[in-house]
Motif scaffolding. Structure first.
Motif, PDB file in Angstrom:
ATOM      1  N   PHE A 171      -8.202   0.209   4.978  1.00  0.00           N
ATOM      2  CA  PHE A 171      -7.853  -1.204   5.080  1.00  0.00           C
ATOM      3  C   PHE A 171      -8.277  -1.781   6.427  1.00  0.00           C
ATOM      4  O   PHE A 171      -7.606  -2.629   6.979  1.00  0.00           O
ATOM      5  N   ASP A 172      -9.400  -1.332   6.939  1.00  0.00           N
ATOM      6  CA  ASP A 172      -9.913  -1.807   8.220  1.00  0.00           C
ATOM      7  C   ASP A 172     -10.705  -3.095   7.991  1.00  0.00           C
ATOM      8  O   ASP A 172     -11.805  -3.065   7.443  1.00  0.00           O
ATOM      9  N   GLU A 208       2.293   4.980   0.660  1.00  0.00           N
ATOM     10  CA  GLU A 208       2.203   5.895   1.791  1.00  0.00           C
ATOM     11  C   GLU A 208       1.135   6.935   1.499  1.00  0.00           C
ATOM     12  O   GLU A 208       0.897   7.293   0.357  1.00  0.00           O
ATOM     13  N   ALA A 257      -5.142   6.361   3.771  1.00  0.00           N
ATOM     14  CA  ALA A 257      -5.721   6.406   5.110  1.00  0.00           C
ATOM     15  C   ALA A 257      -5.851   5.004   5.696  1.00  0.00           C
ATOM     16  O   ALA A 257      -6.262   4.070   4.999  1.00  0.00           O
ATOM     17  N   PRO A 258      -5.501   4.824   6.964  1.00  0.00           N
ATOM     18  CA  PRO A 258      -5.575   3.501   7.597  1.00  0.00           C
ATOM     19  C   PRO A 258      -6.976   2.893   7.548  1.00  0.00           C
ATOM     20  O   PRO A 258      -7.117   1.685   7.422  1.00  0.00           O
ATOM     21  N   HIS A 259      -8.012   3.727   7.604  1.00  0.00           N
ATOM     22  CA  HIS A 259      -9.370   3.181   7.587  1.00  0.00           C
ATOM     23  C   HIS A 259      -9.721   2.535   6.244  1.00  0.00           C
ATOM     24  O   HIS A 259     -10.682   1.788   6.147  1.00  0.00           O
ATOM     25  N   VAL A 291       0.850  -1.187   0.000  1.00  0.00           N
ATOM     26  CA  VAL A 291       0.000   0.000   0.000  1.00  0.00           C
ATOM     27  C   VAL A 291       0.891   1.244   0.000  1.00  0.00           C
ATOM     28  O   VAL A 291       1.827   1.336   0.786  1.00  0.00           O
TER      29      VAL A 291
END
Length: 87
Positions: free
Chosen positions: A67-68, A60, A63-65, A58
């Motif tokens: 891949f939640d 840089e 957003a982390p969400h 992924v």
């Protein structure tokens, strides 16, 4: 992900910007065709392809969400319900 494709859709885009689009329509369609008909991808859902192969890590800045996994498990049944579809 077909990538940047130079088509008529960009007719009003600055020519310098268009130089960043490295593919013609056939090249851009290749990844989608590979995903749809490639035997190596048969029965394998949820894989992100780019340039006719599985994409790398992924990038840089994503957003982390995005891949939640817990939210992912909730989203599919909710999407089916909202669209009045069944599995």
């Amino acid at each position: 992900m077909p990538g940047g494709i130079a088509t008529g859709l960009q007719r009003r885009v600055d020519p310098e910007t268009l130089k960043q689009y490295g593919k013609n329509s056939a090249q851009g369609a290749a990844t989608t065709i590979t995903a749809a008909f490639g035997k190596e991808w048969e029965g394998k859902g949820g894989i992100y392809l780019e340039d006719c192969q599985e994409a790398g890590p992924v990038p840089e800045g994503v957003a982390p969400h995005a891949f939640d996994l817990e939210d992912e498990k909730k989203l599919w049944p909710l999407s089916l319900t909202m669209l009045n579809l069944s599995e």
